[in-house]
Scaffold this motif. Structure first.
Motif, PDB file in Angstrom:
ATOM      1  N   PRO A 146      -0.218 -44.288  76.140  1.00 37.02           N
ATOM      2  CA  PRO A 146      -0.320 -43.752  74.783  1.00 37.02           C
ATOM      3  C   PRO A 146      -0.735 -42.298  74.712  1.00 37.02           C
ATOM      4  CG  PRO A 146      -2.239 -45.091  75.282  1.00 37.02           C
ATOM      5  CD  PRO A 146      -1.291 -45.259  76.433  1.00 37.02           C
ATOM      6  N   THR A 147      -1.272 -41.743  75.789  1.00 37.36           N
ATOM      7  CA  THR A 147      -1.707 -40.347  75.752  1.00 37.36           C
ATOM      8  C   THR A 147      -0.890 -39.519  76.741  1.00 37.36           C
ATOM      9  OG1 THR A 147      -3.426 -40.698  77.421  1.00 37.36           O
ATOM     10  CG2 THR A 147      -4.038 -41.010  75.105  1.00 37.36           C
ATOM     11  N   HIS A 148      -0.795 -38.238  76.451  1.00 39.15           N
ATOM     12  CA  HIS A 148      -0.093 -37.320  77.347  1.00 39.15           C
ATOM     13  C   HIS A 148      -0.723 -35.947  77.221  1.00 39.15           C
ATOM     14  CE1 HIS A 148       1.915 -35.404  73.923  1.00 39.15           C
ATOM     15  NE2 HIS A 148       2.290 -36.598  73.492  1.00 39.15           N
ATOM     16  N   ASP A 149      -0.358 -35.068  78.125  1.00 42.13           N
ATOM     17  CA  ASP A 149      -0.852 -33.703  78.072  1.00 42.13           C
ATOM     18  C   ASP A 149       0.254 -32.782  77.583  1.00 42.13           C
ATOM     19  OD1 ASP A 149       0.819 -33.386  80.299  1.00 42.13           O
ATOM     20  OD2 ASP A 149      -0.825 -33.649  81.717  1.00 42.13           O
ATOM     21  N   ALA A 150       0.073 -31.499  77.735  1.00 42.64           N
ATOM     22  CA  ALA A 150       1.050 -30.533  77.246  1.00 42.64           C
ATOM     23  C   ALA A 150       2.328 -30.533  78.067  1.00 42.64           C
ATOM     24  CB  ALA A 150       0.442 -29.126  77.253  1.00 42.64           C
ATOM     25  N   ASP A 151       2.294 -31.192  79.215  1.00 47.20           N
ATOM     26  CA  ASP A 151       3.418 -31.150  80.142  1.00 47.20           C
ATOM     27  C   ASP A 151       4.383 -32.307  79.954  1.00 47.20           C
ATOM     28  OD1 ASP A 151       4.783 -30.038  82.400  1.00 47.20           O
ATOM     29  OD2 ASP A 151       3.925 -31.621  83.638  1.00 47.20           O
ATOM     30  N   SER A 152       3.880 -33.528  79.851  1.00 49.31           N
ATOM     31  CA  SER A 152       4.783 -34.674  79.857  1.00 49.31           C
ATOM     32  C   SER A 152       4.058 -35.959  79.477  1.00 49.31           C
ATOM     33  CB  SER A 152       5.388 -34.859  81.250  1.00 49.31           C
ATOM     34  OG  SER A 152       6.251 -35.973  81.319  1.00 49.31           O
ATOM     35  N   TRP A 153       4.834 -36.926  78.999  1.00 47.90           N
ATOM     36  CA  TRP A 153       4.383 -38.309  78.934  1.00 47.90           C
ATOM     37  C   TRP A 153       4.304 -38.828  80.369  1.00 47.90           C
ATOM     38  CZ3 TRP A 153       3.417 -41.172  74.409  1.00 47.90           C
ATOM     39  CH2 TRP A 153       3.754 -40.537  73.203  1.00 47.90           C
ATOM     40  N   THR A 154       3.370 -39.751  80.624  1.00 43.31           N
ATOM     41  CA  THR A 154       3.134 -40.223  81.981  1.00 43.31           C
ATOM     42  C   THR A 154       3.172 -41.745  82.043  1.00 43.31           C
ATOM     43  OG1 THR A 154       0.742 -40.202  81.589  1.00 43.31           O
ATOM     44  CG2 THR A 154       1.719 -38.216  82.557  1.00 43.31           C
ATOM     45  N   PHE A 155       3.408 -42.268  83.238  1.00 47.03           N
ATOM     46  CA  PHE A 155       3.483 -43.716  83.455  1.00 47.03           C
ATOM     47  C   PHE A 155       2.140 -44.253  83.944  1.00 47.03           C
ATOM     48  CE2 PHE A 155       7.920 -42.279  83.889  1.00 47.03           C
ATOM     49  CZ  PHE A 155       8.532 -43.131  82.971  1.00 47.03           C
ATOM     50  N   ASP A 156       1.076 -43.876  83.262  1.00 42.30           N
ATOM     51  CA  ASP A 156      -0.254 -44.228  83.737  1.00 42.30           C
ATOM     52  C   ASP A 156      -0.623 -45.690  83.498  1.00 42.30           C
ATOM     53  OD1 ASP A 156      -0.099 -42.516  81.247  1.00 42.30           O
ATOM     54  OD2 ASP A 156      -1.999 -43.528  80.859  1.00 42.30           O
ATOM     55  N   LEU A 157       0.239 -46.465  82.821  1.00 43.12           N
ATOM     56  CA  LEU A 157      -0.011 -47.894  82.655  1.00 43.12           C
ATOM     57  C   LEU A 157       0.456 -48.691  83.870  1.00 43.12           C
ATOM     58  CD1 LEU A 157       1.158 -48.380  78.947  1.00 43.12           C
ATOM     59  CD2 LEU A 157      -1.169 -47.993  79.779  1.00 43.12           C
ATOM     60  N   ARG A 201       5.975 -39.018  85.866  1.00 45.28           N
ATOM     61  CA  ARG A 201       6.111 -38.349  84.582  1.00 45.28           C
ATOM     62  C   ARG A 201       7.582 -38.358  84.180  1.00 45.28           C
ATOM     63  NH1 ARG A 201       1.318 -35.599  84.339  1.00 45.28           N
ATOM     64  NH2 ARG A 201       1.922 -34.027  82.826  1.00 45.28           N
ATOM     65  N   ILE A 202       7.859 -38.632  82.926  1.00 43.69           N
ATOM     66  CA  ILE A 202       9.247 -38.640  82.484  1.00 43.69           C
ATOM     67  C   ILE A 202       9.865 -37.256  82.615  1.00 43.69           C
ATOM     68  CG2 ILE A 202       8.613 -38.318  80.050  1.00 43.69           C
ATOM     69  CD1 ILE A 202      11.656 -40.226  81.512  1.00 43.69           C
ATOM     70  N   LYS A 203       9.040 -36.231  82.656  1.00 43.27           N
ATOM     71  CA  LYS A 203       9.551 -34.879  82.883  1.00 43.27           C
ATOM     72  C   LYS A 203      10.382 -34.799  84.165  1.00 43.27           C
ATOM     73  CE  LYS A 203       8.013 -30.118  83.688  1.00 43.27           C
ATOM     74  NZ  LYS A 203       6.847 -29.211  83.754  1.00 43.27           N
ATOM     75  N   PHE A 244      18.233 -31.354  84.436  1.00 46.47           N
ATOM     76  CA  PHE A 244      18.151 -29.973  83.945  1.00 46.47           C
ATOM     77  C   PHE A 244      16.956 -29.291  84.610  1.00 46.47           C
ATOM     78  CE2 PHE A 244      19.803 -32.503  80.312  1.00 46.47           C
ATOM     79  CZ  PHE A 244      21.055 -31.914  80.174  1.00 46.47           C
ATOM     80  N   PRO A 245      17.150 -28.682  85.779  1.00 44.43           N
ATOM     81  CA  PRO A 245      16.023 -27.993  86.433  1.00 44.43           C
ATOM     82  C   PRO A 245      15.382 -26.970  85.498  1.00 44.43           C
ATOM     83  CG  PRO A 245      17.908 -28.166  87.923  1.00 44.43           C
ATOM     84  CD  PRO A 245      18.393 -28.620  86.573  1.00 44.43           C
ATOM     85  N   ASP A 246      14.042 -26.964  85.498  1.00 42.18           N
ATOM     86  CA  ASP A 246      13.290 -26.057  84.620  1.00 42.18           C
ATOM     87  C   ASP A 246      13.634 -26.280  83.152  1.00 42.18           C
ATOM     88  OD1 ASP A 246      12.059 -24.790  86.855  1.00 42.18           O
ATOM     89  OD2 ASP A 246      13.876 -23.595  87.145  1.00 42.18           O
ATOM     90  N   TYR A 247      13.782 -27.553  82.776  1.00 41.80           N
ATOM     91  CA  TYR A 247      14.086 -27.907  81.390  1.00 41.80           C
ATOM     92  C   TYR A 247      13.112 -27.197  80.451  1.00 41.80           C
ATOM     93  CZ  TYR A 247      15.095 -30.884  77.318  1.00 41.80           C
ATOM     94  OH  TYR A 247      15.451 -31.359  76.072  1.00 41.80           O
ATOM     95  N   PRO A 248      13.612 -26.396  79.494  1.00 46.53           N
ATOM     96  CA  PRO A 248      12.726 -25.493  78.756  1.00 46.53           C
ATOM     97  C   PRO A 248      12.122 -26.069  77.478  1.00 46.53           C
ATOM     98  CG  PRO A 248      14.994 -25.008  78.199  1.00 46.53           C
ATOM     99  CD  PRO A 248      15.032 -26.133  79.205  1.00 46.53           C
ATOM    100  N   LYS A 249      12.518 -27.278  77.090  1.00 47.10           N
ATOM    101  CA  LYS A 249      12.090 -27.796  75.796  1.00 47.10           C
ATOM    102  C   LYS A 249      11.036 -28.880  75.970  1.00 47.10           C
ATOM    103  CE  LYS A 249      15.459 -28.501  72.842  1.00 47.10           C
ATOM    104  NZ  LYS A 249      15.109 -27.506  71.799  1.00 47.10           N
ATOM    105  N   GLY A 250      10.563 -29.407  74.841  1.00 50.92           N
ATOM    106  CA  GLY A 250       9.562 -30.461  74.880  1.00 50.92           C
ATOM    107  C   GLY A 250      10.087 -31.713  75.561  1.00 50.92           C
ATOM    108  N   ILE A 251       9.204 -32.397  76.289  1.00 50.80           N
ATOM    109  CA  ILE A 251       9.556 -33.634  76.987  1.00 50.80           C
ATOM    110  C   ILE A 251       9.285 -34.789  76.034  1.00 50.80           C
ATOM    111  CG2 ILE A 251       9.122 -35.052  79.005  1.00 50.80           C
ATOM    112  CD1 ILE A 251      10.325 -32.280  79.618  1.00 50.80           C
ATOM    113  N   THR A 252      10.323 -35.461  75.602  1.00 53.58           N
ATOM    114  CA  THR A 252      10.191 -36.438  74.530  1.00 53.58           C
ATOM    115  C   THR A 252      10.499 -37.859  74.979  1.00 53.58           C
ATOM    116  OG1 THR A 252      12.504 -36.164  73.819  1.00 53.58           O
ATOM    117  CG2 THR A 252      10.871 -34.694  72.825  1.00 53.58           C
ATOM    118  N   VAL A 253       9.921 -38.807  74.274  1.00 51.56           N
ATOM    119  CA  VAL A 253      10.352 -40.197  74.299  1.00 51.56           C
ATOM    120  C   VAL A 253      10.782 -40.541  72.876  1.00 51.56           C
ATOM    121  CG1 VAL A 253       8.893 -40.903  76.223  1.00 51.56           C
ATOM    122  CG2 VAL A 253       7.961 -41.016  73.901  1.00 51.56           C
ATOM    123  N   PRO A 254      11.764 -41.437  72.754  1.00 59.92           N
ATOM    124  CA  PRO A 254      12.438 -42.187  73.813  1.00 59.92           C
ATOM    125  C   PRO A 254      13.421 -41.321  74.580  1.00 59.92           C
ATOM    126  CG  PRO A 254      13.540 -42.604  71.733  1.00 59.92           C
ATOM    127  CD  PRO A 254      12.341 -41.758  71.408  1.00 59.92           C
TER     128      PRO A 254
END
Length: 358
Positions: free
Chosen positions: A92-103, A116-118, A125-135
């Motif tokens: 349920p929590t993430h940082d500025a970089d990415s959502w994580t699979f910490d569960l 990390r889904i990033k 897309f190497p060096d993907y420049p936009k926000g890392i989103t789910v879904p």
């Protein structure tokens, strides 16, 4: 839902979100404007974008906390796509970089093998420049993200994955109602789904008040519409109901206080409260809702709104299971179809994260 931040260094596998690298969501002196440019690649029956519908090939990466991702969990359940499209759940929590699979054990998705889904974004897309989103949907063989276009994902579940729908699956996007569904969805998105964020992430008083007024004007309009009919469009549940539902379930636990959408609680709006309970008690809707993760996400992640990270104990959630009497308006949730079976045990929301049943 996006991290809304530029890329940063990726922590080591299994470390989860980096508390020293929180996201920022409010720009002082400005209203909130969502970046709606998503990866538009589609998974289709004819494979015209290079990604054909194929059971077992793709993994839906979602988070129960996120309303946009919650839509995909509902539609996947309603249509019976669990065996065709596997599910990875971020915490349920993430940082500025990415959502994580910490569960997951070791902090790694058990199928993709990434923390990390990033990582799946950058595989394509190497060096993907936009926000890392789910879904996001990931192509398992390549480990690369295919799409994060959440409005299109659920439509394609309905229209492109028909070969793998369960017997009795409802028509969530019927041809005869698509124009009306699209019109309703547009208003719900701009004024309600995104409207609560325009309130919560407003960087000045004027932007906040304008967003607040637009939000409650639309909620009043929806209340009037739903006072005459059980569902938003037609006599059965459709894509439109899915999209409104995920915002309504978060309204009292999060948006009323955390996002200052406080003219009234959802539970004080009789029509919308009954409508939300009707859907919540419909198989495939409420059984995807994790109230604990929802509260943890908003109150812990948005440190520029809630600097202490304290998660409130309330509100009382027991009333979600009280009678709604919406059946008196007619209509049948699944039309000529049938409810989905119970969730797979591995995908069920933990009882302690749901609503009190006793």
């Amino acid at each position: 839902m996006s991290t809304n931040m530029p890329p940063a260094d990726t922590p080591a596998a299994g470390t989860g979100p980096d508390a020293a690298n929180p996201g920022r969501y409010v720009t002082e002196g400005q209203g909130f404007v969502r970046d709606t440019k998503y990866i538009e690649t589609r998974i289709t029956a004819d494979g015209r974008d290079g990604y054909p519908v194929e059971a077992g090939r793709y993994r839906l990466v979602a988070a129960r906390a996120c309303p946009w991702a919650n839509r995909t969990l509902i539609v996947r359940r309603l249509l019976g796509l669990e065996d065709a499209i596997s599910l990875g759940l971020c915490g349920p929590t993430h940082d500025a970089d990415s959502w994580t699979f910490d569960l997951d054990p070791g902090g790694l998705d058990p199928v993709l093998g990434i923390p990390r889904i990033k990582d799946a974004y950058e595989r394509r897309f190497p060096d993907y420049p936009k926000g890392i989103t789910v879904p996001a949907i990931v192509d398992v063989p390549s480990g690369a993200v295919v799409t994060n276009d959440f409005p299109q994902i659920t439509i394609d579940f309905s229209l492109e994955w028909t070969a793998f729908h369960r017997d009795g699956a409802p028509e969530l996007y019927p041809d005869a109602l698509r124009a009306e569904i699209d019109e309703v969805n547009q208003g719900v998105y701009t004024e309600v789904n995104n409207g609560v964020y325009r309130c919560g992430f407003a960087g000045d008083q004027a932007s906040y008040e304008a967003a607040y007024d637009r939000l409650f004007t639309k909620l009043d309009e929806l209340s009037e519409r739903l006072s005459r009919q059980r569902y938003l469009v037609g006599k059965t549940i459709t894509e439109a109901d899915v999209r409104l539902f995920t915002t309504l379930t978060r309204f009292d636990p999060v948006y009323h206080g955390h996002f200052k959408c406080n003219r009234s609680t959802l539970s004080a709006l009789p029509v919308l409260w009954a409508y939300a309970r009707d859907l919540f008690q419909t198989p495939g809707f409420g059984d995807t809702v994790d109230f604990t993760q929802i509260k943890q996400h908003y109150y812990i992640v948005h440190r520029d709104i809630n600097p202490t990270g304290i998660v409130p104990k309330g509100p009382d959630l027991s009333h979600w299971l009280t009678p709604h009497h919406r059946e008196q308006l007619g209509g049948r949730p699944f039309g000529d179809g049938t409810p989905p079976p119970p969730p797979k045990p591995a995908e069920a929301v933990p009882a302690e994260n749901w609503v009190p049943t006793e």
